[in-house]
Design an enzyme around this catalytic site. Structure first.
Site, mmCIF file in Angstrom:
data_model
loop_
_atom_site.group_PDB
_atom_site.id
_atom_site.type_symbol
_atom_site.label_atom_id
_atom_site.label_comp_id
_atom_site.label_asym_id
_atom_site.label_seq_id
_atom_site.Cartn_x
_atom_site.Cartn_y
_atom_site.Cartn_z
ATOM 1 N N LEU D 75 0.804 -1.213 0.000
ATOM 2 C CA LEU D 75 0.000 0.000 0.000
ATOM 3 C C LEU D 75 0.844 1.273 0.000
ATOM 4 O O LEU D 75 0.308 2.379 0.153
ATOM 5 C CB LEU D 75 -0.981 -0.019 1.171
ATOM 6 C CG LEU D 75 -1.859 -1.283 1.214
ATOM 7 C CD1 LEU D 75 -2.864 -1.184 2.349
ATOM 8 C CD2 LEU D 75 -2.573 -1.531 -0.103
ATOM 9 N N CYS D 76 2.152 1.148 -0.181
ATOM 10 C CA CYS D 76 3.017 2.329 -0.293
ATOM 11 C C CYS D 76 2.817 3.005 -1.641
ATOM 12 O O CYS D 76 2.727 2.336 -2.666
ATOM 13 C CB CYS D 76 4.487 1.923 -0.184
ATOM 14 S SG CYS D 76 5.113 1.988 1.489
ATOM 15 N N HIS D 77 2.822 4.326 -1.617
ATOM 16 C CA HIS D 77 2.724 5.089 -2.854
ATOM 17 C C HIS D 77 4.069 5.118 -3.574
ATOM 18 O O HIS D 77 5.108 5.250 -2.922
ATOM 19 C CB HIS D 77 2.314 6.532 -2.542
ATOM 20 C CG HIS D 77 0.959 6.635 -1.938
ATOM 21 N ND1 HIS D 77 0.741 6.457 -0.591
ATOM 22 C CD2 HIS D 77 -0.261 6.863 -2.487
ATOM 23 C CE1 HIS D 77 -0.562 6.583 -0.350
ATOM 24 N NE2 HIS D 77 -1.186 6.824 -1.474
ATOM 25 N N MET D 111 8.872 4.638 5.187
ATOM 26 C CA MET D 111 8.934 3.246 4.717
ATOM 27 C C MET D 111 10.160 3.025 3.834
ATOM 28 O O MET D 111 10.778 1.962 3.883
ATOM 29 C CB MET D 111 7.659 2.873 3.954
ATOM 30 C CG MET D 111 6.404 2.798 4.810
ATOM 31 S SD MET D 111 6.591 1.885 6.373
ATOM 32 C CE MET D 111 7.191 0.310 5.779
ATOM 33 N N GLU D 112 10.524 4.039 3.064
ATOM 34 C CA GLU D 112 11.715 3.923 2.217
ATOM 35 C C GLU D 112 12.972 3.801 3.096
ATOM 36 O O GLU D 112 13.875 3.000 2.784
ATOM 37 C CB GLU D 112 11.820 5.140 1.296
ATOM 38 C CG GLU D 112 10.886 5.112 0.095
ATOM 39 C CD GLU D 112 9.409 5.367 0.428
ATOM 40 O OE1 GLU D 112 9.094 5.774 1.565
ATOM 41 O OE2 GLU D 112 8.563 5.169 -0.466
ATOM 42 N N ASP D 126 23.399 -12.209 4.605
ATOM 43 C CA ASP D 126 23.794 -13.073 3.489
ATOM 44 C C ASP D 126 25.324 -13.173 3.374
ATOM 45 O O ASP D 126 25.865 -14.242 3.066
ATOM 46 C CB ASP D 126 23.212 -12.514 2.184
ATOM 47 C CG ASP D 126 23.561 -13.367 0.974
ATOM 48 O OD1 ASP D 126 23.358 -14.597 1.042
ATOM 49 O OD2 ASP D 126 24.032 -12.821 -0.031
#
Lengths: 155, 155, 155, 155, 155, 155
Positions: D75-77, D111-112, D126
């Site tokens: 739901l992120c733009h 969020m970014e 990793d």
């Protein structure tokens, strides 16, 4: 209902069926060059470019791009890449780029190696273009191909 | 807590902040060449390659790749591309490739134009490599850049 | 011509060649937690968040992210994931997240399981951040790994 | 014909309309930690891990992931990121990770920043998992948020 | 040097330049239908399909696909989507699908709404195909378009 | 520790484990239609649309989309597609679309064939929508499926 058996006679693009080919060990080596100015060569050697470490960034971009090859080249088969190495060597007039890709799959990995070289080169251009807007990507080509039905090929 | 103000002094890669730059009309033109054999040139002119229509496929691959530039080149800003044209001209020794990209955004689109040329060239190699495994991508470079604070730049 | 045999001695990043490893059944389980407020916990239990069904959205985001692992983690091999399950349990102080990934391939799937957990957690943060901007993603880790040459590993 | 005006009342996921919000300068800082063994810390400091330069690889993975946020978090733009910095500091028990993201757009970039931190952390896991399969990603969270209608927020 | 001004006369695909168009509020509504069996309709209503919650999965897939439109449709412009809603209504012979997409940008969002509907429908087929391999995606079309230079359009 | 064995009883979405299924030759054929106006049909036949060659663009978009299926459809397994053909036939009321996908893998390729048809259709809509904003994508469905444990299925 659609009959697709004669599509090839029309010149239309298609992804050729390789399901009948054997899974085998294959590898490809591709090379290319960034041609730039002595000023950029000095900055690359000193790791003093404004955007940061150009060689590490280009190396990783090349490795990641090898995995994106079927997303970029329309008729490339998705392939299980089993290894990628990208080597960057600063020379007096730029950077020599080499990429080796290995797989155990049904098609060769020349396109993956060429894509790794091309995107590593594009990334180098991005890192240096504030200093040298005229940098050139030169001579991107396959050097050798091992394995598969056609066997070894050398330039 | 993290202080990021001095990161640039360490040589670490970073995406430079462009939020203070103006939105303006910009465009870039990049070119490159596929160098191949007379046999492939004839097949391109006759649209008789086994994988199908090489020029249409390469043109679309180039346009789509321009949009993928920030996914491929690590420090490129995502940008609102407003137009892309890819022109392919068959010559006696291969294919001349040109891409013009336009935008109304905060950074230039040279990388998008170069990526369009490079991926169109990679696609051509993929289409012709069964006939000419030694095809070369040559001279990928920016020809001109319009708009932005630095204005027009010509090679 | 490029000689890539000694690249590893330089500390340069590379995707290690796994083409000689056997295809075998493997799986990995990873876990993590979202730590948030009682207000958010109540909203999660009532499915009353403004952005909609947080648990279903996070579960699907986690499953999809497992498939994107090689696009995100530069040196991860592309791998044929054969199954993914993401389990979300609302607790008194947040959400417990667990992901199990299975494959029949040449490398393990720990990174795929960790990526599923991380992106499910990021999605939960996105769904709740209007109510709790201070939510924390805690303790993302591998719990167990089955199959492959090294066999079973438990935390 | 479909009437979508009451969708929100059902708890269904939706991407909230932000077209009425102002374009403004915004930034966010997020942090997190990799917790690992003294053996790995020593290898990170010596750049002697088998997969190569872990810090450069994680930094670039974090930057690239910030751009992929709307592909990962449902739901992120999609947002015009204007800058990303990822800082990695090796400590006695692992690596401290910080990411600052800036934009000039209609929504915040928390969020970014969180995605950059998470993917940098996944990449570190990793790189080190052959030596420490029990490494943990801890405390991924927003530290501060600047700009937008709600203004500055500090943890 | 390449002259790209006459490319359009050749019938070659190109992304039309929209940099001269105004940024404005725009939205589009698209619809479509899944046509399936009473057995599947009953399973959808009971949320008893083997693959899990079909409606939530399809809704999220549709929202995410709207953001991927320029990656899928070659000549679509990348666009700053500001909102997406996908509504799924179980009927007696299947599922009605509707998607509304909003933006504040230079081009319309009909393709984004159609892509959301199509991918939501594909996802529904994937969820139900073990029970009904003959399910059909029917009547995917734009219902209305608001804003932009051409203004409102209704079917 | 998380126990994921009973997740399916809750109705939660999951990617079903196929690691126990055999690798075998499989193929699927899907079809669909673009329904549009006589004016568009004439323009398609004359290749005179403003955006360029609609059929070549749609064919390539369909082939590329087949490879993106697991990125779009949340619970689809990533699969080694070994061949894709997309056939477009201009009819009196639009375009008939057919896609055949082949693989040698553990699951069928119906979703890949349906995705190729859907995205080819979306691309056609994009190419013609300036002339016919009311174009409809109709009757996207699987025609036949060959191979795998369940063997041949015909509509």
């Amino acid at each position: 209902m659609a009959d697709l058996t004669h599509v090839d006679s029309t010149g239309a693009a298609r992804m050729v069926d390789v399901s009948g080919k054997d899974v085998s060990q294959r590898s490809a080596l591709a090379t290319g060059r960034l041609v730039t100015t002595p000023e950029v060569v000095a900055a690359l050697r000193a790791n003093s470019l404004a955007k940061g470490d150009a060689l590490a960034t280009a190396r990783i971009a090349g490795i990641m791009a090898a995995k994106r090859t079927p997303d970029l080249v329309p008729l490339c088969h998705p392939i299980a890449i089993s290894g990628v190495q990208v080597e960057l060597t600063v020379t007096d007039d730029g950077v020599d780029i080499a990429a080796r890709v290995t797989t155990a799959d049904r098609t060769g990995v020349e396109m993956e190696a060429l894509t790794a070289v091309s995107v590593a080169a594009l990334t180098l251009v991005d890192m240096v273009k504030a200093v040298d807007p005229a940098a050139v990507i030169a001579d991107v080509k396959v050097e050798e191909k091992l394995g598969g039905k056609t066997g070894t090929w050398h330039r």
